[in-house]
Design an enzyme around this catalytic site. Structure first.
Site, PDB file in Angstrom:
ATOM      1  N   CYS A 151      33.483 -55.786  28.774  1.00  0.00           N
ATOM      2  CA  CYS A 151      33.674 -57.092  28.120  1.00  0.00           C
ATOM      3  C   CYS A 151      33.527 -58.219  29.138  1.00  0.00           C
ATOM      4  O   CYS A 151      34.192 -58.220  30.184  1.00  0.00           O
ATOM      5  CB  CYS A 151      35.064 -57.118  27.481  1.00  0.00           C
ATOM      6  SG  CYS A 151      35.602 -58.736  26.955  1.00  0.00           S
ATOM      7  N   CYS A 189      36.816 -60.048  29.836  1.00  0.00           N
ATOM      8  CA  CYS A 189      37.708 -59.245  30.687  1.00  0.00           C
ATOM      9  C   CYS A 189      37.249 -59.304  32.148  1.00  0.00           C
ATOM     10  O   CYS A 189      38.079 -59.335  33.063  1.00  0.00           O
ATOM     11  CB  CYS A 189      37.745 -57.792  30.206  1.00  0.00           C
ATOM     12  SG  CYS A 189      38.796 -57.530  28.761  1.00  0.00           S
ATOM     13  N   ASP A 196      33.143 -73.467  29.098  1.00  0.00           N
ATOM     14  CA  ASP A 196      32.036 -72.695  28.518  1.00  0.00           C
ATOM     15  C   ASP A 196      30.782 -72.900  29.377  1.00  0.00           C
ATOM     16  O   ASP A 196      30.473 -74.007  29.810  1.00  0.00           O
ATOM     17  CB  ASP A 196      31.783 -73.144  27.074  1.00  0.00           C
ATOM     18  CG  ASP A 196      30.962 -72.133  26.306  1.00  0.00           C
ATOM     19  OD1 ASP A 196      31.515 -71.469  25.411  1.00  0.00           O
ATOM     20  OD2 ASP A 196      29.746 -72.001  26.597  1.00  0.00           O
ATOM     21  N   HIS A 198      42.846 -57.725  26.227  1.00  0.00           N
ATOM     22  CA  HIS A 198      41.620 -57.595  25.431  1.00  0.00           C
ATOM     23  C   HIS A 198      41.963 -57.337  23.972  1.00  0.00           C
ATOM     24  O   HIS A 198      42.506 -56.289  23.627  1.00  0.00           O
ATOM     25  CB  HIS A 198      40.722 -56.464  25.946  1.00  0.00           C
ATOM     26  CG  HIS A 198      39.477 -56.331  25.120  1.00  0.00           C
ATOM     27  ND1 HIS A 198      38.358 -57.094  25.342  1.00  0.00           N
ATOM     28  CD2 HIS A 198      39.206 -55.570  24.033  1.00  0.00           C
ATOM     29  CE1 HIS A 198      37.441 -56.795  24.438  1.00  0.00           C
ATOM     30  NE2 HIS A 198      37.927 -55.864  23.630  1.00  0.00           N
ATOM     31  N   ASN A 243      35.522 -68.215  16.081  1.00  0.00           N
ATOM     32  CA  ASN A 243      34.530 -67.459  15.322  1.00  0.00           C
ATOM     33  C   ASN A 243      34.987 -66.004  15.236  1.00  0.00           C
ATOM     34  O   ASN A 243      35.423 -65.430  16.239  1.00  0.00           O
ATOM     35  CB  ASN A 243      33.165 -67.527  16.014  1.00  0.00           C
ATOM     36  CG  ASN A 243      32.617 -68.950  16.056  1.00  0.00           C
ATOM     37  OD1 ASN A 243      32.778 -69.709  15.115  1.00  0.00           O
ATOM     38  ND2 ASN A 243      31.982 -69.303  17.161  1.00  0.00           N
ATOM     39  N   GLY A 252      29.829 -65.704  13.186  1.00  0.00           N
ATOM     40  CA  GLY A 252      29.057 -66.175  14.336  1.00  0.00           C
ATOM     41  C   GLY A 252      29.656 -65.810  15.680  1.00  0.00           C
ATOM     42  O   GLY A 252      29.337 -66.434  16.698  1.00  0.00           O
ATOM     43  N   HIS A 286      35.814 -60.729  22.468  1.00  0.00           N
ATOM     44  CA  HIS A 286      37.138 -60.883  23.094  1.00  0.00           C
ATOM     45  C   HIS A 286      37.655 -62.194  22.512  1.00  0.00           C
ATOM     46  O   HIS A 286      37.022 -63.247  22.724  1.00  0.00           O
ATOM     47  CB  HIS A 286      37.009 -60.930  24.621  1.00  0.00           C
ATOM     48  CG  HIS A 286      38.306 -61.061  25.364  1.00  0.00           C
ATOM     49  ND1 HIS A 286      38.680 -60.217  26.392  1.00  0.00           N
ATOM     50  CD2 HIS A 286      39.313 -61.962  25.249  1.00  0.00           C
ATOM     51  CE1 HIS A 286      39.862 -60.573  26.866  1.00  0.00           C
ATOM     52  NE2 HIS A 286      40.267 -61.652  26.196  1.00  0.00           N
ATOM     53  N   HIS A 335      38.717 -65.637  21.397  1.00  0.00           N
ATOM     54  CA  HIS A 335      38.692 -66.896  22.148  1.00  0.00           C
ATOM     55  C   HIS A 335      38.701 -68.069  21.191  1.00  0.00           C
ATOM     56  O   HIS A 335      38.139 -67.995  20.101  1.00  0.00           O
ATOM     57  CB  HIS A 335      37.476 -66.989  23.079  1.00  0.00           C
ATOM     58  CG  HIS A 335      36.161 -66.750  22.392  1.00  0.00           C
ATOM     59  ND1 HIS A 335      35.709 -65.488  22.107  1.00  0.00           N
ATOM     60  CD2 HIS A 335      35.218 -67.613  21.946  1.00  0.00           C
ATOM     61  CE1 HIS A 335      34.539 -65.571  21.504  1.00  0.00           C
ATOM     62  NE2 HIS A 335      34.219 -66.850  21.375  1.00  0.00           N
TER      63      HIS A 335
HETATM   64  P1  AMP Z   1      31.300 -67.106  20.236  1.00  0.00           P
HETATM   65  O1  AMP Z   1      30.002 -67.320  19.507  1.00  0.00           O
HETATM   66  O2  AMP Z   1      32.452 -67.818  19.587  1.00  0.00           O
HETATM   67  O3  AMP Z   1      31.573 -65.644  20.505  1.00  0.00           O
HETATM   68  O4  AMP Z   1      31.119 -67.857  21.611  1.00  0.00           O
HETATM   69  C1  AMP Z   1      30.993 -67.246  22.850  1.00  0.00           C
HETATM   70  C2  AMP Z   1      30.916 -68.353  23.877  1.00  0.00           C
HETATM   71  O5  AMP Z   1      31.080 -67.782  25.166  1.00  0.00           O
HETATM   72  C3  AMP Z   1      29.587 -69.126  23.884  1.00  0.00           C
HETATM   73  O6  AMP Z   1      29.846 -70.506  23.659  1.00  0.00           O
HETATM   74  C4  AMP Z   1      29.040 -68.864  25.291  1.00  0.00           C
HETATM   75  O7  AMP Z   1      28.372 -69.977  25.845  1.00  0.00           O
HETATM   76  C5  AMP Z   1      30.305 -68.514  26.076  1.00  0.00           C
HETATM   77  N1  AMP Z   1      30.097 -67.683  27.261  1.00  0.00           N
HETATM   78  C6  AMP Z   1      29.431 -66.499  27.323  1.00  0.00           C
HETATM   79  N2  AMP Z   1      29.440 -66.017  28.578  1.00  0.00           N
HETATM   80  C7  AMP Z   1      30.152 -66.905  29.324  1.00  0.00           C
HETATM   81  C8  AMP Z   1      30.525 -66.966  30.709  1.00  0.00           C
HETATM   82  N3  AMP Z   1      30.160 -66.018  31.590  1.00  0.00           N
HETATM   83  N4  AMP Z   1      31.245 -68.031  31.132  1.00  0.00           N
HETATM   84  C9  AMP Z   1      31.608 -69.008  30.258  1.00  0.00           C
HETATM   85  N5  AMP Z   1      31.296 -68.995  28.949  1.00  0.00           N
HETATM   86  C10 AMP Z   1      30.570 -67.975  28.481  1.00  0.00           C
HETATM   87 ZN    ZN Z   2      37.851 -58.423  26.872  1.00  0.00          ZN
END
Ligand code: AMP
Ligand code: ZN
Length: 115
Positions: A7, A10, A33, A49, A89, A95, A100, A102
């Site tokens: 993940c 994680c 982000d 997690h 989401n 979406g 994990h 958030h």
């Molecule tokens: P979701 O569509 O709600 O699952 O959003 C996942 C979010 O995680 C997206 O806005 C990505 O830009 C962000 N994301 C993915 N990888 C990373 C990372 N390594 N560091 C910071 N944000 C990330």
């Molecule tokens: Zn995780």
């Protein structure tokens, strides 16, 4: 504390992938982000997690409320003073891309890239 070695969040929590940290305590981590939609775009994640809102159990109640309480504090800390948006989401039709749990917190002057 449960940890999924595959993940991405994680790995961020474990320090194996770098992030721009906004807040940390025993239960939660917040970081900016990597692909922001708004001038300030922070993700608040539990250190434990949990794949998403559909995977919550009663024991998670202890840090769930903290996630919401942290949102306005983080926005204040980052100079957001004209309102903000929160998004969680869940699942494919919701979406969700990273499995994990958030919470997105978006703020700063419009226009924004999305939303
Ligand atoms: P979701 O569509 O709600 O699952 O959003 C996942 C979010 O995680 C997206 O806005 C990505 O830009 C962000 N994301 C993915 N990888 C990373 C990372 N390594 N560091 C910071 N944000 C990330
Ligand atoms: Zn995780």
């Amino acid at each position: 504390m449960s940890h999924d070695p595959n993940c991405v969040f994680c790995k961020i929590i474990a320090g194996q992938i770098p992030s721009r940290k906004a807040y940390e305590d025993d239960d939660l981590l917040a970081f900016h982000d990597i692909n922001p939609w708004a001038p300030v775009h922070v993700l608040i994640v539990p250190k434990q997690h949990v794949a998403g809102l559909s995977d919550l159990a009663p024991a998670h109640e202890q840090w769930l409320g903290k996630m919401l309480l942290l949102a306005p504090q983080l926005m204040r800390d980052n100079g957001v003073n004209n309102g903000f948006r929160t998004v969680i989401n869940t699942g494919q039709d919701g979406g969700q891309e990273v499995y994990h749990l958030h919470m997105h917190v978006f703020g700063g002057p419009r226009p924004w890239v999305k939303g």
